[in-house]
Write an enzyme that holds these catalytic residues in place. Structure first.
Site, PDB file in Angstrom:
ATOM      1  N   GLY A  15       0.844  -1.207   0.000  1.00  0.00           N
ATOM      2  CA  GLY A  15       0.000   0.000   0.000  1.00  0.00           C
ATOM      3  C   GLY A  15       0.874   1.249   0.000  1.00  0.00           C
ATOM      4  O   GLY A  15       1.819   1.332   0.777  1.00  0.00           O
ATOM      5  N   ARG A  76       0.857  -4.876  -4.966  1.00  0.00           N
ATOM      6  CA  ARG A  76       0.928  -6.058  -4.105  1.00  0.00           C
ATOM      7  C   ARG A  76       1.095  -7.218  -5.085  1.00  0.00           C
ATOM      8  O   ARG A  76       0.125  -7.634  -5.718  1.00  0.00           O
ATOM      9  CB  ARG A  76      -0.363  -6.210  -3.301  1.00  0.00           C
ATOM     10  CG  ARG A  76      -0.662  -5.016  -2.392  1.00  0.00           C
ATOM     11  CD  ARG A  76      -1.777  -5.367  -1.422  1.00  0.00           C
ATOM     12  NE  ARG A  76      -2.331  -4.185  -0.778  1.00  0.00           N
ATOM     13  CZ  ARG A  76      -1.794  -3.580   0.287  1.00  0.00           C
ATOM     14  NH1 ARG A  76      -0.677  -4.028   0.791  1.00  0.00           N
ATOM     15  NH2 ARG A  76      -2.385  -2.530   0.820  1.00  0.00           N
ATOM     16  N   ASP A 107       5.048  -4.830   6.057  1.00  0.00           N
ATOM     17  CA  ASP A 107       5.523  -6.164   6.439  1.00  0.00           C
ATOM     18  C   ASP A 107       5.468  -7.193   5.313  1.00  0.00           C
ATOM     19  O   ASP A 107       6.356  -8.029   5.181  1.00  0.00           O
ATOM     20  CB  ASP A 107       4.811  -6.668   7.706  1.00  0.00           C
ATOM     21  CG  ASP A 107       3.304  -6.637   7.572  1.00  0.00           C
ATOM     22  OD1 ASP A 107       2.802  -6.163   6.529  1.00  0.00           O
ATOM     23  OD2 ASP A 107       2.622  -7.085   8.504  1.00  0.00           O
ATOM     24  N   THR A 130       4.239   2.697   5.526  1.00  0.00           N
ATOM     25  CA  THR A 130       2.839   2.263   5.598  1.00  0.00           C
ATOM     26  C   THR A 130       2.106   3.201   6.544  1.00  0.00           C
ATOM     27  O   THR A 130       2.676   3.614   7.561  1.00  0.00           O
ATOM     28  CB  THR A 130       2.681   0.809   6.103  1.00  0.00           C
ATOM     29  OG1 THR A 130       1.306   0.591   6.483  1.00  0.00           O
ATOM     30  CG2 THR A 130       3.541   0.503   7.321  1.00  0.00           C
ATOM     31  N   ASP A 132      -0.176   2.342   8.461  1.00  0.00           N
ATOM     32  CA  ASP A 132      -0.715   1.585   9.601  1.00  0.00           C
ATOM     33  C   ASP A 132       0.124   1.668  10.878  1.00  0.00           C
ATOM     34  O   ASP A 132      -0.379   1.389  11.961  1.00  0.00           O
ATOM     35  CB  ASP A 132      -0.866   0.101   9.232  1.00  0.00           C
ATOM     36  CG  ASP A 132      -1.808  -0.113   8.059  1.00  0.00           C
ATOM     37  OD1 ASP A 132      -2.604   0.800   7.776  1.00  0.00           O
ATOM     38  OD2 ASP A 132      -1.744  -1.178   7.431  1.00  0.00           O
ATOM     39  N   ASP A 134       2.308  -0.374  11.854  1.00  0.00           N
ATOM     40  CA  ASP A 134       2.236  -1.700  12.488  1.00  0.00           C
ATOM     41  C   ASP A 134       3.542  -2.477  12.353  1.00  0.00           C
ATOM     42  O   ASP A 134       3.528  -3.705  12.255  1.00  0.00           O
ATOM     43  CB  ASP A 134       1.081  -2.509  11.877  1.00  0.00           C
ATOM     44  CG  ASP A 134       1.226  -2.667  10.371  1.00  0.00           C
ATOM     45  OD1 ASP A 134       2.076  -1.977   9.767  1.00  0.00           O
ATOM     46  OD2 ASP A 134       0.491  -3.488   9.786  1.00  0.00           O
ATOM     47  N   ARG A 176      -5.543  -1.843   9.060  1.00  0.00           N
ATOM     48  CA  ARG A 176      -5.516  -3.312   8.932  1.00  0.00           C
ATOM     49  C   ARG A 176      -5.772  -3.953  10.293  1.00  0.00           C
ATOM     50  O   ARG A 176      -6.847  -3.762  10.836  1.00  0.00           O
ATOM     51  CB  ARG A 176      -4.192  -3.766   8.330  1.00  0.00           C
ATOM     52  CG  ARG A 176      -4.298  -5.106   7.621  1.00  0.00           C
ATOM     53  CD  ARG A 176      -2.980  -5.559   7.079  1.00  0.00           C
ATOM     54  NE  ARG A 176      -2.616  -4.819   5.877  1.00  0.00           N
ATOM     55  CZ  ARG A 176      -3.031  -5.114   4.652  1.00  0.00           C
ATOM     56  NH1 ARG A 176      -3.835  -6.137   4.455  1.00  0.00           N
ATOM     57  NH2 ARG A 176      -2.667  -4.401   3.611  1.00  0.00           N
TER      58      ARG A 176
HETATM   59  O1  F6P Z   1      -1.614  -1.225   4.708  1.00  0.00           O
HETATM   60  C1  F6P Z   1      -2.205  -0.027   4.336  1.00  0.00           C
HETATM   61  C2  F6P Z   1      -3.681  -0.218   4.099  1.00  0.00           C
HETATM   62  O2  F6P Z   1      -4.214   1.026   3.691  1.00  0.00           O
HETATM   63  C3  F6P Z   1      -4.467  -0.787   5.271  1.00  0.00           C
HETATM   64  O3  F6P Z   1      -4.755   0.181   6.246  1.00  0.00           O
HETATM   65  C4  F6P Z   1      -5.677  -1.329   4.583  1.00  0.00           C
HETATM   66  O4  F6P Z   1      -6.233  -2.385   5.329  1.00  0.00           O
HETATM   67  C5  F6P Z   1      -5.112  -1.841   3.280  1.00  0.00           C
HETATM   68  O5  F6P Z   1      -3.907  -1.150   3.060  1.00  0.00           O
HETATM   69  C6  F6P Z   1      -6.002  -1.659   2.080  1.00  0.00           C
HETATM   70  O6  F6P Z   1      -5.370  -2.264   1.003  1.00  0.00           O
HETATM   71  P1  F6P Z   1      -5.780  -2.034  -0.516  1.00  0.00           P
HETATM   72  O7  F6P Z   1      -5.378  -0.651  -0.918  1.00  0.00           O
HETATM   73  O8  F6P Z   1      -5.008  -3.087  -1.255  1.00  0.00           O
HETATM   74  O9  F6P Z   1      -7.254  -2.210  -0.594  1.00  0.00           O
END
Ligand code: F6P
Length: 328
Positions: A15, A76, A107, A130, A132, A134, A176
């Site tokens: 992300g 991803r 991660d 990120t 998050d 985390d 997340r």
């Molecule tokens: O890891 C960053 C994040 O924005 C999280 O907070 C969220 O759960 C996820 O990515 C959303 O992912 P995507 O953009 O692939 O829907």
């Protein structure tokens, strides 16, 4: 400097997060400073598989420090999870004379980096990017501070309309499986309650708390819900449950979503990303590998990638206490 590395590669993965561009700029310019070449890899690991790379110099990263997203783009990449995909990625590494990698991501990206490193023995340094927050081994990840400010701004606006209509708002924020964004913005935006994955508050306690607030004279309220909350219900189900049990409340739900990932990075994130980028290149030149750059007590640190992935970035319990006291 201990190594003779002449060319490194850099990519942004997972992300996107505000400040990734500032980190890229710092990596590219530090490489130029130490007279080594730097190759930008597009779309994260996908660019390694598809050989989408470009030699960058100090001028390639002009005017990006203030930009959200990532000019290298991100992905991803499922293919990189396969042995075949990583073999193709390594062919790109060899074809382009890349001798070490800087991976800017979260991660999932670090897990990929560790496997790649162990299979092909290429030095890797991670930079935590990120929203998050985390990741173990750093008090802040790049993008987290900007996301907090974005959320606060959004909730302040929601508060205006909540007050005007005497409404109860449930605002879902990202993170997340982590509650850092929810807890900090909950306090910062003056929410009545914060629901986070690290603490299972339970719906009954939530009801009690909202009833107390209502009795004490509050006519509108905001509850911040982390997307990974553990009540076992999503934000719409929680809102429905509360509305059923407190029919006098006019309830609304607002899911902030991906707007939390966008926008110009805060000064904090730009400085953090700049420091981490410089430190990552210096770490590679010192012969370090399989490590992540972090910031602990304002100082730059290195910790094993494995710890960064497996360790838990704990929630600050004092914030829960403060939040509970202030919602009186
Ligand atoms: O890891 C960053 C994040 O924005 C999280 O907070 C969220 O759960 C996820 O990515 C959303 O992912 P995507 O953009 O692939 O829907």
């Amino acid at each position: 400097m201990k190594t003779t590395i002449k060319r490194i590669g850099v990519l942004t993965s997972g992300g996107d997060a505000p400040g990734m561009n500032a980190a890229l700029r710092a990596v590219v310019r530090s490489a130029a400073f130490y007279s080594i070449e730097c190759v930008g890899i597009y779309q994260g690991y996908q660019g390694l598989i598809d050989n989408k790379v470009k030699l960058m110099n100090a001028r390639s990263v002009n005017n990006i420090i203030n930009k959200g997203g990532t000019v290298l783009k991100s992905a991803r990449c499922l293919e990189f999870r396969t042995k075949e995909g990583r073999k193709t990625a390594f062919e790109t590494v060899q074809k382009n004379g890349i001798e070490a990698l800087v991976v800017i991501g979260g991660d999932g990206s670090f897990t990929g980096a560790m496997i790649f490193q162990s299979e092909f023995n290429i030095p890797v340094i991670g930079i935590p990017g990120t929203i998050d927050n985390d990741i173990f081994g750093t008090s802040h990840t790049i993008g987290y501070d900007t996301a907090l400010n974005t959320v606060i701004e959004a909730i302040d606006k929601i508060r205006d309309t909540a007050i005007s209509h005497n409404r109860l708002f449930f605002v879902e924020v990202m993170g997340r499986d982590a509650g850092h964004i929810a807890l900090n913005t909950g306090i910062g935006a003056g929410a009545e309650e914060v629901l986070i994955p690290e603490e299972d508050m339970g719906l009954d306690r939530l009801l009690e708390s909202l009833k107390r607030s209502e009795k004490s004279g509050k006519s509108s309220s905001i509850v911040v819900v982390a997307e990974g909350d553990k009540t076992g219900k999503n934000v719409f189900e929680i809102a429905e449950y509360v509305e059923k049990n407190m029919p006098y409340y006019d309830v609304r739900v607002s899911v902030l979503g991906h707007m939390q990932r966008g926008g110009s990075p805060s000064c904090f994130d730009r400085v953090l990303a700049s420091r981490m980028g410089v430190y990552a290149v210096e770490a590679l030149l010192e012969g370090k590998s399989n490590m992540m750059v972090g910031m602990i007590k304002e100082e730059m640190t290195l910790s094993p990638l494995e710890k960064a992935i497996k360790g838990k970035s704990e929630i600050n319990k004092d914030l829960i206490r403060v939040s509970d006291i202030l919602t009186i």
